[in-house]
Design a protein around this motif. Structure first.
Motif, PDB file in Angstrom:
ATOM      1  N   PRO A 593       0.825  -1.217   0.000  1.00 21.22           N
ATOM      2  CA  PRO A 593       0.000   0.000   0.000  1.00 21.22           C
ATOM      3  C   PRO A 593       0.856   1.262   0.000  1.00 21.22           C
ATOM      4  CG  PRO A 593      -0.084  -1.096   2.139  1.00 21.22           C
ATOM      5  CD  PRO A 593       0.611  -2.035   1.209  1.00 21.22           C
ATOM      6  N   GLU A 594       0.394   2.278  -0.742  1.00 27.56           N
ATOM      7  CA  GLU A 594       1.108   3.548  -0.790  1.00 27.56           C
ATOM      8  C   GLU A 594       1.176   4.211   0.576  1.00 27.56           C
ATOM      9  OE1 GLU A 594       2.769   4.984  -3.163  1.00 27.56           O
ATOM     10  OE2 GLU A 594       2.358   3.501  -4.727  1.00 27.56           O
ATOM     11  N   SER A 595       0.187   3.909   1.418  1.00 29.82           N
ATOM     12  CA  SER A 595       0.136   4.542   2.738  1.00 29.82           C
ATOM     13  C   SER A 595       1.292   4.117   3.637  1.00 29.82           C
ATOM     14  CB  SER A 595      -1.189   4.225   3.426  1.00 29.82           C
ATOM     15  OG  SER A 595      -1.315   2.833   3.687  1.00 29.82           O
ATOM     16  N   MET A 596       2.077   3.140   3.179  1.00 31.51           N
ATOM     17  CA  MET A 596       3.227   2.714   3.978  1.00 31.51           C
ATOM     18  C   MET A 596       4.212   3.848   4.232  1.00 31.51           C
ATOM     19  SD  MET A 596       4.397  -1.130   2.914  1.00 31.51           S
ATOM     20  CE  MET A 596       5.948  -0.856   3.774  1.00 31.51           C
ATOM     21  N   GLU A 597       4.126   4.872   3.410  1.00 35.45           N
ATOM     22  CA  GLU A 597       5.037   5.999   3.591  1.00 35.45           C
ATOM     23  C   GLU A 597       4.846   6.687   4.946  1.00 35.45           C
ATOM     24  OE1 GLU A 597       2.495   9.569   1.457  1.00 35.45           O
ATOM     25  OE2 GLU A 597       3.842   8.350   0.225  1.00 35.45           O
ATOM     26  N   ASN A 598       3.708   6.405   5.612  1.00 34.93           N
ATOM     27  CA  ASN A 598       3.426   7.020   6.913  1.00 34.93           C
ATOM     28  C   ASN A 598       4.035   6.249   8.079  1.00 34.93           C
ATOM     29  OD1 ASN A 598       1.821   9.052   5.697  1.00 34.93           O
ATOM     30  ND2 ASN A 598       0.072   7.653   5.621  1.00 34.93           N
ATOM     31  N   LEU A 599       4.651   5.102   7.804  1.00 36.01           N
ATOM     32  CA  LEU A 599       5.225   4.284   8.886  1.00 36.01           C
ATOM     33  C   LEU A 599       6.587   4.847   9.274  1.00 36.01           C
ATOM     34  CD1 LEU A 599       4.306   0.703   7.580  1.00 36.01           C
ATOM     35  CD2 LEU A 599       2.973   2.236   9.027  1.00 36.01           C
ATOM     36  N   THR A 600       6.577   6.031   9.791  1.00 34.62           N
ATOM     37  CA  THR A 600       7.836   6.739  10.056  1.00 34.62           C
ATOM     38  C   THR A 600       8.615   6.166  11.238  1.00 34.62           C
ATOM     39  OG1 THR A 600       6.576   8.356  11.340  1.00 34.62           O
ATOM     40  CG2 THR A 600       7.031   8.884   9.036  1.00 34.62           C
ATOM     41  N   ALA A 601       7.989   5.264  12.010  1.00 31.65           N
ATOM     42  CA  ALA A 601       8.698   4.627  13.137  1.00 31.65           C
ATOM     43  C   ALA A 601       9.326   3.309  12.729  1.00 31.65           C
ATOM     44  CB  ALA A 601       7.745   4.412  14.308  1.00 31.65           C
ATOM     45  N   LEU A 602       9.087   2.860  11.487  1.00 34.07           N
ATOM     46  CA  LEU A 602       9.560   1.551  11.036  1.00 34.07           C
ATOM     47  C   LEU A 602      11.087   1.513  11.021  1.00 34.07           C
ATOM     48  CD1 LEU A 602       8.294  -1.126  10.045  1.00 34.07           C
ATOM     49  CD2 LEU A 602       8.730  -0.343   7.711  1.00 34.07           C
ATOM     50  N   ILE A 603      11.645   0.501  11.677  1.00 32.58           N
ATOM     51  CA  ILE A 603      13.096   0.336  11.758  1.00 32.58           C
ATOM     52  C   ILE A 603      13.585  -0.782  10.839  1.00 32.58           C
ATOM     53  CG2 ILE A 603      14.987  -0.349  13.306  1.00 32.58           C
ATOM     54  CD1 ILE A 603      13.530   1.037  15.572  1.00 32.58           C
ATOM     55  N   GLU A 604      12.773  -1.830  10.680  1.00 31.97           N
ATOM     56  CA  GLU A 604      13.213  -2.981   9.882  1.00 31.97           C
ATOM     57  C   GLU A 604      12.110  -3.407   8.926  1.00 31.97           C
ATOM     58  OE1 GLU A 604      15.249  -7.409  10.518  1.00 31.97           O
ATOM     59  OE2 GLU A 604      14.631  -6.205  12.248  1.00 31.97           O
ATOM     60  N   LEU A 605      12.453  -3.579   7.655  1.00 28.93           N
ATOM     61  CA  LEU A 605      11.515  -4.039   6.626  1.00 28.93           C
ATOM     62  C   LEU A 605      12.152  -5.199   5.884  1.00 28.93           C
ATOM     63  CD1 LEU A 605       8.955  -3.808   4.864  1.00 28.93           C
ATOM     64  CD2 LEU A 605      10.155  -2.075   3.500  1.00 28.93           C
ATOM     65  N   LYS A 606      11.456  -6.351   5.884  1.00 22.91           N
ATOM     66  CA  LYS A 606      11.951  -7.536   5.181  1.00 22.91           C
ATOM     67  C   LYS A 606      10.903  -8.002   4.190  1.00 22.91           C
ATOM     68  CE  LYS A 606      15.124  -9.463   8.630  1.00 22.91           C
ATOM     69  NZ  LYS A 606      15.505 -10.692   9.380  1.00 22.91           N
ATOM     70  N   LEU A 607      11.288  -8.117   2.924  1.00 30.33           N
ATOM     71  CA  LEU A 607      10.438  -8.654   1.867  1.00 30.33           C
ATOM     72  C   LEU A 607      11.163  -9.868   1.306  1.00 30.33           C
ATOM     73  CD1 LEU A 607       9.612  -5.234   0.146  1.00 30.33           C
ATOM     74  CD2 LEU A 607       8.230  -6.443   1.846  1.00 30.33           C
ATOM     75  N   LEU A 608      10.696 -11.066   1.664  1.00 30.46           N
ATOM     76  CA  LEU A 608      11.428 -12.292   1.354  1.00 30.46           C
ATOM     77  C   LEU A 608      10.538 -13.251   0.559  1.00 30.46           C
ATOM     78  CD1 LEU A 608      12.838 -12.878   4.970  1.00 30.46           C
ATOM     79  CD2 LEU A 608      13.833 -11.469   3.165  1.00 30.46           C
ATOM     80  N   ARG A 609      11.047 -13.665  -0.583  1.00 29.87           N
ATOM     81  CA  ARG A 609      10.380 -14.668  -1.428  1.00 29.87           C
ATOM     82  C   ARG A 609       8.930 -14.287  -1.727  1.00 29.87           C
ATOM     83  NH1 ARG A 609      13.563 -18.194   1.782  1.00 29.87           N
ATOM     84  NH2 ARG A 609      11.827 -18.886   3.065  1.00 29.87           N
ATOM     85  N   CYS A 610       8.738 -13.055  -2.132  1.00 27.38           N
ATOM     86  CA  CYS A 610       7.421 -12.588  -2.582  1.00 27.38           C
ATOM     87  C   CYS A 610       7.466 -12.565  -4.105  1.00 27.38           C
ATOM     88  CB  CYS A 610       7.109 -11.207  -2.004  1.00 27.38           C
ATOM     89  SG  CYS A 610       6.979 -11.202  -0.201  1.00 27.38           S
ATOM     90  N   ASN A 611       7.151 -13.695  -4.714  1.00 31.00           N
ATOM     91  CA  ASN A 611       7.376 -13.893  -6.143  1.00 31.00           C
ATOM     92  C   ASN A 611       6.560 -12.959  -7.027  1.00 31.00           C
ATOM     93  OD1 ASN A 611       9.094 -15.952  -5.453  1.00 31.00           O
ATOM     94  ND2 ASN A 611       7.568 -17.570  -5.697  1.00 31.00           N
ATOM     95  N   GLY A 612       5.425 -12.469  -6.522  1.00 31.35           N
ATOM     96  CA  GLY A 612       4.563 -11.623  -7.348  1.00 31.35           C
ATOM     97  C   GLY A 612       4.777 -10.140  -7.138  1.00 31.35           C
TER      98      GLY A 612
END
Length: 815
Positions: A593-612
């Motif tokens: 979602p585009e709204s993820m830009e508001n997660l200003t406290a996010l420290i760690e983001l992992k995107l693993l084996r998301c084939n699509g």
């Protein structure tokens, strides 16, 4: 807790009656009227079980009758245990009989004929004791308990902890006052303590939860909830805060000094809100140490304390820390002293528990308000009585509740009043739930429980009988407020059972291998205290609820193995407290979602084996707190958003197995990077020019490369280089000599490069203190080689028996 003995006796009697009913009596056991004794005893045990309710009530009422009934219960329990022992012997003998020959049995110590004579004689004696106990029950005037006929098949009633209802009633003024104090930036104190004081059951925790969930207090950098309880443990409190502030800190075997140092690091220059719930400690030195531990937050930080004892607040006002106004309670006029609810508010609380939106309330209002007067203004009691009344919704039952008088032997007047009112709920509780309830008395408030484990224990103790899953879920509504709910390996429900919405204090929701789970109910958004949601291997989960946006306290969201999950709700942008987001093995997910830009406290983001997964949100660069970004095996991803250059806090970047991904020039702006890992890019065989300016790098991981550029010598901060799966790389650049900070070099599966390092390039890497080549330690200029793992050394030691110990050590070689 009074009544536990009675409940244990009841459980044993119930279990024995059930075993007697299931006992198969063979012809050979009919010695001394054994079968008649068993049948007679079974009937008597059933009759005695029926009077257990009345016996328990007499014990609780005290007096001479209560004392006599208590002794009677002890006798009954003792005899019931003896009967159970005999029945267990019968089971054991049956097993022996089936596994040994008749001749062997006759001559063995397990001679069945002699044994049967003994058992039959013992059973006869026990029947006589039961006859005597039954006659004593008649002298005590114990009567059979006839439960009210409910609108349900079963009667459920329980004492629920504060906060079991959604929202509050009658505390709006107190809540607004606290919010005002939290938003006050002109306080004299560097860090203010806001006390909420009141008796148990007045709703202190509920009020604090309502404040904690209010969006207006999102101004704080850190928001934490710590349950303290009577057993004050400064180390545990500190560890709890450190864990919630930074989950990456290892607290195993940590001492108080370590925890205090970490708190100083983590809270420095951060404005925090910490709620210390249920604080009892009165010792001044201990509370002073607590304040010392929490003194490192920025000005404007706040601490909310809920306590039953005003003395705790008075002691918090004293000491060096308070006198220096570093941490001090607000002015006495701003204390939140909770009083009782009005009659109208009590009735509103009860009505919310009793009636649905369309239920007919005619004829019950007047008597309901009369019962509300017995609540003493306590929300806890109003909720408990409301639950009882909802299960007995008729005038006759309500009149009995109104007129019932329960006497408790407590000295403190407020304790006696409170418990007397709560006992009404206990009086109408179904017998099997009384057993479960009294069993929970062994656990302290705030104890995190695994519901399945408790249900198994109750079943093993004979408190409840195994039934279908629906009944098992339904029982959970009668437990105290849970903080963690975990399900491992489950099937049979396509959504969460409604009972879970009762757990408004739930902080962790962990679902693993829930095979049939497809959707979440929208009421999930009511669980606003959730801080951690983990869903692993839920193969049929199609979507997350829109109400996910209500989880403003959520710190971690882990989605793994959700094979048909296609989209995440746009409302994810409201998860402003999110620190960690992991999405793994979700092949149908195509967009974030585009709204993820508001997660200003996010420290760690992992995107693993998301084939699509294809494009990433352009607003990714607005995640100003992001320190770790991992993108692994996302084959359709072609590019990173240009805004990635704005991730000024990024410390670690992992790009792996993204076949079509082009490493963009924006990477050169990530000057805060400490670690970068690039591998699995068929079209990328060299270190991109865009990484040339990353001179603050300390770790470099490269896979599938043909060479390293000479300008790598500019990475003067580099401490570790890892090169693997690069069979075409033939040499290291001459400039590697300039990397004076380089301490470790690891090379795997690069045969040509490894040969070169052992030969011509050995001098270029001689300044590196640790070199591992294909799992072997390499020391330039020496022929000695060894395994990286000391456990692989072939060492043998032989000790003689002589006074002088001798040892023979074999040469250290790789096996």
């Amino acid at each position: 807790m009074i009544g536990i003995g009675g409940m244990l006796a009841s459980s044993v009697v119930n279990r024995v009656a059930s075993k007697l009913g299931d006992l198969a009596v063979e012809d050979a056991t009919l010695l001394w009227r054994f079968k008649d004794d068993v049948d007679d005893m079974k009937e008597k045990m059933i009759d005695l079980e029926a009077v257990m309710q009345d016996a328990d009530n007499k014990v609780r009422q005290g007096g001479k009758d209560g004392t006599a009934t208590r002794r009677w219960l002890a006798k009954l329990k003792s005899v019931a245990y003896d009967i159970e022992d005999v029945l267990d012997e019968l089971d054991a003998a049956h097993l022996i009989k089936n596994h040994q020959s008749k001749l062997k049995l006759f001559f063995s110590q397990n001679n069945q004929f002699l044994w049967k004579m003994t058992v039959a004689h013992n059973m006869k004696n026990l029947r006589e004791k039961i006859d005597k106990i039954e006659k004593e029950s008649q002298k005590l005037n114990l009567v059979r308990h006839e439960p009210w006929v409910s609108r349900y098949n079963e009667t459920f009633a329980a004492i629920n902890s504060e906060g079991m209802d959604i929202g509050m009633i009658g505390r709006d003024a107190e809540k607004e006052k606290i919010i005002s104090l939290l938003l006050d930036t002109e306080a004299k104190e560097h860090i203010s303590i806001i006390p909420i004081v009141g008796l148990g059951g007045l709703g202190k925790t509920t009020l604090a939860q309502a404040v904690f969930a209010d969006k207006r207090i999102d101004i704080f950098d850190v928001r934490l909830w710590v349950y303290v309880s009577k057993d004050f443990d400064l180390l545990k409190i500190g560890q709890s805060i450190v864990k919630r502030v930074n989950q990456n800190i290892n607290l195993d075997k940590s001492d108080l000094q370590f925890v205090q140092d970490k708190l100083k690091e983590e809270l420095a220059n951060r404005r925090y809100l910490i709620i210390l719930d249920d604080l009892w400690e009165e010792y001044g030195e201990t509370l002073e140490n607590l304040k010392k531990m929490l003194q490192h937050g920025s000005k404007g930080s706040k601490i909310i304390v809920t306590t039953r004892n005003i003395c705790v607040v008075q002691i918090l006002c004293t000491g060096y820390i308070a006198n220096e106004r570093k941490i001090c309670p607000v002015h006495e006029s701003d204390y939140i002293n909770l009083g009782v609810l009005s009659l109208d508010d009590c009735w509103r609380v009860m009505k919310r528990r009793i009636f649905g939106p369309d239920d007919d309330q005619s004829g019950l209002e007047e008597i309901g308000r009369e019962i509300a007067e017995r609540c003493g203004g306590l929300p806890l009691v109003a909720n408990a009585l409301g639950q009882v009344m909802s299960e007995h919704r008729n005038i006759e039952a309500w009149k009995d509740i109104r007129e019932k008088k329960i006497i408790l032997d407590f000295k403190a007047e407020h304790q006696q009043d409170t418990l007397e009112r709560l006992m009404l709920s206990y009086y109408y509780m179904k017998l099997e739930f009384k057993r479960c309830f009294t069993y929970l008395a062994a656990f302290s408030k705030g104890f995190v429980m695994d519901s399945d484990r408790f249900i198994q224990q109750w079943s093993a103790l004979g408190y409840i009988q195994s039934r279908h899953n629906g009944q098992r879920w339904r029982r959970l509504q009668h437990l105290p407020t849970l903080e963690m709910f975990q399900v491992n390996g489950y099937s049979g429900f396509q959504t969460l059972p409604d009972v879970i919405q009762c757990f408004v204090s739930l902080r962790e929701l962990y679902l693993r291998s829930w095979e049939d789970l497809e959707t979440f109910p929208e009421w999930l958004g009511q669980l606003v205290s959730l801080e951690d949601i983990t869903m692993i291997n839920c193969p049929k989960l199609k979507s997350l609820p829109k109400s996910l946006q209500n989880f403003t306290a959520l710190r971690k969201l882990w989605l793994e193995g959700c094979e048909v999950l296609e989209i995440l709700p746009e409302g994810m942008g409201h998860l402003i407290s999110m620190k960690k987001l992991v999405i793994r093995d979700c092949p149908k997910l195509t967009l974030l979602p585009e709204s993820m830009e508001n997660l200003t406290a996010l420290i760690e983001l992992k995107l693993l084996r998301c084939n699509g997964l294809e494009p990433l949100p352009e607003g990714l660069g607005l995640l100003i707190s992001l320190e770790k970004l991992s993108i692994v095996d996302c084959p359709k991803l072609k590019s990173l958003p240009k805004s990635i250059q704005s991730l000024t806090s990024l410390r670690k970047l992992q790009l792996e197995g993204c076949e079509r991904l082009e490493v963009s020039p924006e990477l050169l702006h990530l000057t805060s990077l400490k670690c970068i890992e690039i591998q699995g890019f068929p079209i990328l065989t060299y270190l991109p020019e865009s990484t040339k300016n990353l001179t603050t790098l300390e770790e470099l991981w490269l896979g599938g490369f043909n060479n390293l550029p000479e300008w790598i010598g500019q990475f003067i901060c580099l401490k570790e280089i890892n090169i693997f799966d690069s069979p075409n790389m033939t040499s290291l650049p001459e400039s590697i000599r300039n990397l004076t900070s380089l301490k470790e070099l690891y090379i795997w599966n690069c045969p040509r490069l490894i040969d070169r390092c052992r030969g011509e390039d050995a001098n270029n890497i001689s300044h590196i203190s640790r070199i591992i080549l294909d799992n072997e330690i390499f020391i330039p200029g020496q022929a000695t080689k060894g395994s990286k793992n000391p456990a692989e050394y072939n060492i043998s030691v032989v000790f003689s028996c002589n006074p002088t110990i001798q040892a023979l050590v074999a040469p250290i070689t790789k096996p």
